[in-house]
Design a protein around this motif. Sequence first.
Motif, short mmCIF file in Angstrom:
data_model
loop_
_atom_site.label_atom_id
_atom_site.label_comp_id
_atom_site.label_asym_id
_atom_site.label_seq_id
_atom_site.Cartn_x
_atom_site.Cartn_y
_atom_site.Cartn_z
N VAL A 143 -12.89 -45.22 -27.99
CA VAL A 143 -12.32 -44.16 -28.84
C VAL A 143 -11.53 -43.19 -27.98
N ASP A 144 -10.63 -42.47 -28.63
CA ASP A 144 -9.95 -41.33 -28.01
C ASP A 144 -10.78 -40.10 -28.34
N LEU A 145 -11.46 -39.57 -27.34
CA LEU A 145 -12.40 -38.47 -27.59
C LEU A 145 -11.69 -37.21 -28.07
N ILE A 146 -10.44 -37.01 -27.68
CA ILE A 146 -9.71 -35.83 -28.14
C ILE A 146 -9.51 -35.92 -29.65
N ARG A 147 -8.93 -37.01 -30.11
CA ARG A 147 -8.60 -37.14 -31.52
C ARG A 147 -9.85 -37.16 -32.41
N GLU A 148 -10.91 -37.85 -31.94
CA GLU A 148 -12.06 -38.09 -32.81
C GLU A 148 -13.13 -37.01 -32.70
N TYR A 149 -13.06 -36.15 -31.67
CA TYR A 149 -14.15 -35.18 -31.51
C TYR A 149 -13.66 -33.82 -31.01
N ALA A 150 -13.05 -33.79 -29.82
CA ALA A 150 -12.71 -32.51 -29.20
C ALA A 150 -11.70 -31.72 -30.00
N LEU A 151 -10.82 -32.41 -30.72
CA LEU A 151 -9.85 -31.71 -31.56
C LEU A 151 -10.47 -31.27 -32.88
N GLN A 152 -11.21 -32.16 -33.50
CA GLN A 152 -11.71 -31.89 -34.85
C GLN A 152 -12.78 -30.80 -34.88
N LEU A 153 -13.65 -30.77 -33.87
CA LEU A 153 -14.74 -29.79 -33.92
C LEU A 153 -14.22 -28.35 -33.99
N PRO A 154 -13.44 -27.90 -33.02
CA PRO A 154 -12.96 -26.51 -33.12
C PRO A 154 -12.02 -26.28 -34.29
N ALA A 155 -11.26 -27.31 -34.68
CA ALA A 155 -10.38 -27.16 -35.84
C ALA A 155 -11.19 -26.90 -37.09
N PHE A 156 -12.27 -27.66 -37.31
CA PHE A 156 -13.12 -27.46 -38.48
C PHE A 156 -13.80 -26.09 -38.44
N VAL A 157 -14.22 -25.67 -37.24
CA VAL A 157 -14.85 -24.35 -37.11
C VAL A 157 -13.89 -23.26 -37.55
N ILE A 158 -12.67 -23.30 -37.05
CA ILE A 158 -11.69 -22.27 -37.38
C ILE A 158 -11.26 -22.38 -38.84
N MET A 159 -11.11 -23.59 -39.35
CA MET A 159 -10.74 -23.75 -40.76
C MET A 159 -11.83 -23.20 -41.67
N ASP A 160 -13.10 -23.46 -41.32
CA ASP A 160 -14.20 -22.86 -42.09
C ASP A 160 -14.15 -21.34 -42.02
N LEU A 161 -13.85 -20.84 -40.84
CA LEU A 161 -13.79 -19.40 -40.63
C LEU A 161 -12.74 -18.76 -41.54
N LEU A 162 -11.62 -19.47 -41.71
CA LEU A 162 -10.49 -18.93 -42.48
C LEU A 162 -10.45 -19.44 -43.92
#
Length: 413
Positions: A143-162
């Motif tokens: 897997v590409d760890l950036i696309r499947e994990y490192a990118l999505q985790l903080p993106a979901f956190v910030i999207m939930d925040l907003l």
Amino acid sequence: MPDTSRPEELVYDPTDPAVMADPFPVYARLREEDPVHWSPSLRSWIITRYTDVRDLLLSDTMSVNRLLQFYESLPPADAMLLRDIVHYLNLWLAFRDPPDHTRVRRIMRHAFTADAIATMRPQIHEISDLLLDRLAAAGTDDVDLIREYALQLPAFVIMDLLDVPRDMLDEFKEWSDDMAVFIGGARNSDDKYERAARGCRHMSDYFRKLIEERTANPKPGFLMDLINARDEGDKLSDDELVATCILVLFAGHETTTNLIGNATLLLLRHPEQLDRLRADPELVDPMIEEVLRFDGPTNALVRVVARDHDLHGRTLREGERVFVMVNSANRDPRMFDDADRFDITRDQNRHLTFGQGIHLCLGAKLAREEGRIAVRKLFERFPDLTLNPAEPPEWLDAMVPRGTRRLPVRLNG
């Protein structure tokens, strides 16, 4: 014209793939041979020593308001294209000097509280578990760890925040990437102005409508706190609110994506340090600090000379652009013992990754919390995680952020 005399053989070329992958040897030479280096290709000063970087970040001889001069120098067609993005970027804290910066940061601190960050911790755990469950169920080890994990985790956190729906991730990632080619200093993008304008237009339109809806129908949470934030009766204007939402989403996910990716890469490349972390999970805090120092998510910060002054025999003149190389400063042996050694037990780790002084990153606590949880859970779930030997990491082509565009790994060795 600046004094460009320098050792003839010493040229800093950030577009060189070898420098993208490992800039630290050239940083070491610059620190020793040419600590105030003029780059003809960047038309900017490159500052590399720790004390110089720290002092310039704190100095009133430097300004963060670098967009106006750039914008006024553009051809009319480019200026029209970039009008909206420059308008909103000029409202970001990162591009405002006092007293405007002082006013906006004072208001924003009422939303960015320690309690607000603490309430996000269960969500970060939930998002991490969700993404790791998906990886485990995907049926593939590569897997590409950036696309499947490192990118999505903080993106979901910030999207939930907003209060942004998670199923909009692909759209927001596209808009954010479009803006990043302009904001992050991408070197090899011929259409970066068109992309930046498009990304900003989509993002500002979305947040303006969301703020209007939330104001009409209040709902507890960070976005409502931001809308209601006041200091001595003062509050953010509508445009400042939109700009702040764009800043939180853009900066809040990009920096943490790079932190998670860089941490994973460093631990896999230094298995003895990973073994230490596994033996003592309490080392997760100093581990994150050492990642931030050794190869952090912020390669450089950008300033403009506010008034003429000399540094190491060079004259920096008003209006000239300066890259203060944070990642070089964090490897300066004048400040750190054995600076080129990755050591998660290091103490006295006074890195400059989140800036200094009035521009110290407001989101630093959240980024650290996400990094701790994401990295710890990743190695707990996949103890045999390895780098994919057939596919090397692909580094970002950018001056400001530092991280991998792709990080191919094998989940089970």
